[in-house]
Scaffold this active site. Structure first.
Site, PDB file in Angstrom:
ATOM      1  N   ARG A   6       0.298  -1.241   0.289  1.00 13.11           N
ATOM      2  CA  ARG A   6      -0.062   0.212   0.293  1.00 13.11           C
ATOM      3  C   ARG A   6       0.784   0.605  -0.070  1.00 13.11           C
ATOM      4  O   ARG A   6       0.241   2.204  -0.903  1.00 13.11           O
ATOM      5  CB  ARG A   6      -0.473   0.316   1.544  1.00 13.11           C
ATOM      6  CG  ARG A   6      -2.350  -0.744   0.518  1.00 13.11           C
ATOM      7  CD  ARG A   6      -2.339  -1.172   2.852  1.00 13.11           C
ATOM      8  NE  ARG A   6      -1.819  -1.891   2.740  1.00 13.11           N
ATOM      9  CZ  ARG A   6      -1.728  -4.016   2.593  1.00 13.11           C
ATOM     10  NH1 ARG A   6      -2.697  -4.139   1.828  1.00 13.11           N
ATOM     11  NH2 ARG A   6      -0.690  -4.445   2.893  1.00 13.11           N
ATOM     12  N   THR A   7       1.924   1.008   0.795  1.00  5.99           N
ATOM     13  CA  THR A   7       2.417   2.274   1.207  1.00  5.99           C
ATOM     14  C   THR A   7       3.271   2.968  -0.237  1.00  5.99           C
ATOM     15  O   THR A   7       3.082   4.445  -0.647  1.00  5.99           O
ATOM     16  CB  THR A   7       3.261   2.345   2.325  1.00  5.99           C
ATOM     17  OG1 THR A   7       2.769   2.722   3.517  1.00  5.99           O
ATOM     18  CG2 THR A   7       3.636   3.594   2.948  1.00  5.99           C
ATOM     19  N   HIS A  53       5.269   5.864  11.267  1.00  7.98           N
ATOM     20  CA  HIS A  53       4.007   5.906  10.249  1.00  7.98           C
ATOM     21  C   HIS A  53       3.097   7.160   9.712  1.00  7.98           C
ATOM     22  O   HIS A  53       2.026   6.920   9.538  1.00  7.98           O
ATOM     23  CB  HIS A  53       3.665   4.567   9.872  1.00  7.98           C
ATOM     24  CG  HIS A  53       3.477   3.969   8.135  1.00  7.98           C
ATOM     25  ND1 HIS A  53       3.575   4.513   7.510  1.00  7.98           N
ATOM     26  CD2 HIS A  53       2.827   3.036   8.562  1.00  7.98           C
ATOM     27  CE1 HIS A  53       3.440   4.129   6.285  1.00  7.98           C
ATOM     28  NE2 HIS A  53       2.934   3.237   6.760  1.00  7.98           N
ATOM     29  N   ARG A  84      11.113   4.470   3.775  1.00  7.49           N
ATOM     30  CA  ARG A  84      11.249   3.166   4.846  1.00  7.49           C
ATOM     31  C   ARG A  84      11.881   2.069   4.701  1.00  7.49           C
ATOM     32  O   ARG A  84      12.623   1.476   4.064  1.00  7.49           O
ATOM     33  CB  ARG A  84       9.852   2.091   4.255  1.00  7.49           C
ATOM     34  CG  ARG A  84       9.039   0.711   5.408  1.00  7.49           C
ATOM     35  CD  ARG A  84       8.540   0.425   4.501  1.00  7.49           C
ATOM     36  NE  ARG A  84       7.067   1.101   5.505  1.00  7.49           N
ATOM     37  CZ  ARG A  84       5.667   0.147   5.236  1.00  7.49           C
ATOM     38  NH1 ARG A  84       5.335  -0.711   4.667  1.00  7.49           N
ATOM     39  NH2 ARG A  84       4.997   0.415   5.105  1.00  7.49           N
ATOM     40  N   LYS A 111      27.353  -4.272  -1.601  1.00  4.01           N
ATOM     41  CA  LYS A 111      28.868  -4.516  -1.367  1.00  4.01           C
ATOM     42  C   LYS A 111      29.166  -4.072  -0.744  1.00  4.01           C
ATOM     43  O   LYS A 111      29.886  -3.638  -0.797  1.00  4.01           O
ATOM     44  CB  LYS A 111      29.099  -3.711  -3.338  1.00  4.01           C
ATOM     45  CG  LYS A 111      28.224  -4.516  -4.485  1.00  4.01           C
ATOM     46  CD  LYS A 111      29.004  -4.030  -5.390  1.00  4.01           C
ATOM     47  CE  LYS A 111      27.859  -2.843  -6.228  1.00  4.01           C
ATOM     48  NZ  LYS A 111      28.362  -1.953  -7.497  1.00  4.01           N
TER      49      LYS A 111
HETATM   50  N1   CP Z   1      -0.519   0.412   5.938  1.00  2.00           N
HETATM   51  C1   CP Z   1       1.033  -0.052   5.069  1.00  2.00           C
HETATM   52  O1   CP Z   1       1.965   0.501   5.483  1.00  2.00           O
HETATM   53  O2   CP Z   1       1.218  -1.453   4.034  1.00  2.00           O
HETATM   54  P1   CP Z   1       1.913  -1.668   3.483  1.00  2.00           P
HETATM   55  O3   CP Z   1       2.699  -1.969   4.238  1.00  2.00           O
HETATM   56  O4   CP Z   1       1.669  -2.824   2.583  1.00  2.00           O
HETATM   57  O5   CP Z   1       2.519  -0.122   2.708  1.00  2.00           O
END
Ligand code: CP
Length: 301
Positions: A50-51, A128, A100, A79
């Site tokens: 999603r993100t 998040h 992320r 590396k």
């Molecule tokens: N909600 C969320 O962060 O989903 P993903 O891990 O799929 O990005």
């Protein structure tokens, strides 16, 4: 100095409401093009559906272009290149970085290395913030207000970064929080201490039934297997809560079930057809909210 979004606390209450307003505008007209010519790097050192895809969709709908990677197995980190050098190099190519990472604090570290705006798309169990903004957008859309709601967070409140950011952000809106979890996965004390210091009421519960019927928002979460070092501990708690349609007979009419997704077993598929399920719309809202965050941090809104 560019503005980054590392923690939800980087946005004031007014900025949060402003971003939610822009998201509404983008939901009504999602074909925008005012970031034409910009390049945004999406660096995902940890898996995501999603993100990452909603950020990439948002960037495309704003007319910018995307570079980046969905995992770092094909980067020069294999590396031996350091995280710091990776960020320095990408900073020379892009106008903004979305990232992320499995390690808490890495988005903040990137913001100290790079002159570009950094958006934290999740750092370990920490924060998040864009998920929080889309959660708030979903709450506002379904409840008509963010104020004076009973918000019941259920599941892995220890490792689930989305509940940490959401607790902090909703604290500005006179909430009544319930934290439902097994003892092993309780909300960390530092978030409870923050609530106490601000005079915000909360209750802790163990059984999902305790507060099901008077909650406005039931925020279900997945037990975060990837954060456990002892798999026996994970096996012990992984199926503590399984929400099924037959449990929803006496809930409030306005109650909505949110979940950051992915789900594993914690929401049965028979819940999906009930009027309380909102998690798939919630994920779609993420695209509009991420369009809004990018536009705001780029100084275009
Ligand atoms: N909600 C969320 O962060 O989903 P993903 O891990 O799929 O990005």
């Amino acid at each position: 100095m560019s503005k980054s979004l590392i923690s939800i606390k980087d946005f004031s209450k007014e900025e949060i409401l402003h971003v939610l307003d822009i998201a509404k505008e983008f939901e009504q007209n999602r074909e925008q093009n005012f970031l034409s010519g910009k390049v945004i790097a999406c660096l995902f050192f940890e898996p995501s559906t999603r993100t990452r895809l909603s950020f990439e969709a948002a960037i495309n709908r704003l007319g910018a272009r995307v570079i980046g990677f969905p995992d770092n197995r094909n980067t020069s980190q294999t590396k031996g290149e350091t995280f710091e050098d990776t960020i320095r190099i990408v900073s020379g190519y892009a106008d903004m970085i979305v990232m992320r990472h499995p390690t808490e604090g890495t988005a903040e570290l990137a913001s100290k290395i790079s002159p570009l705006p950094i958006i934290n798309a999740g750092d370990g169990s920490n924060q998040h913030p864009t998920q929080t903004l889309l959660d708030m957008y979903s709450i506002l859309k379904t409840q008509g207000s963010l104020d004076h709601l009973k918000i019941n967070m259920v599941g892995d409140l220890k490792y689930g970064r989305t509940v940490h950011s959401l607790t902090e952000a909703m604290s500005d809106f006179h909430p009544n929080f319930v934290f439902t979890s097994p003892d092993e996965l309780k909300m960390p004390q530092k978030y409870l201490d923050e609530l106490t210091a601000r005079g915000i009421s909360y209750q802790e519960a163990k059984a999902i039934e305790e507060h099901l019927d008077d909650s406005d928002i039931l925020y279900m979460t997945r037990v975060q297997q990837e954060r456990f070092t002892d798999m026996a501990e994970y096996e012990k708690v992984k199926d503590t809560y399984v929400l099924s349609a037959d449990m929803l007979g006496n809930v409030k009419k306005n109650m909505k079930i949110l979940h950051p997704l992915p789900r594993v077993n914690e929401i049965s598929t028979d819940v999906d057809k009930t009027p309380y399920a909102y998690y798939f719309q919630q994920a779609q809202n993420g695209m509009y909210v991420r369009m809004a965050v990018i536009s705001y941090l780029m100084g275009m809104r």
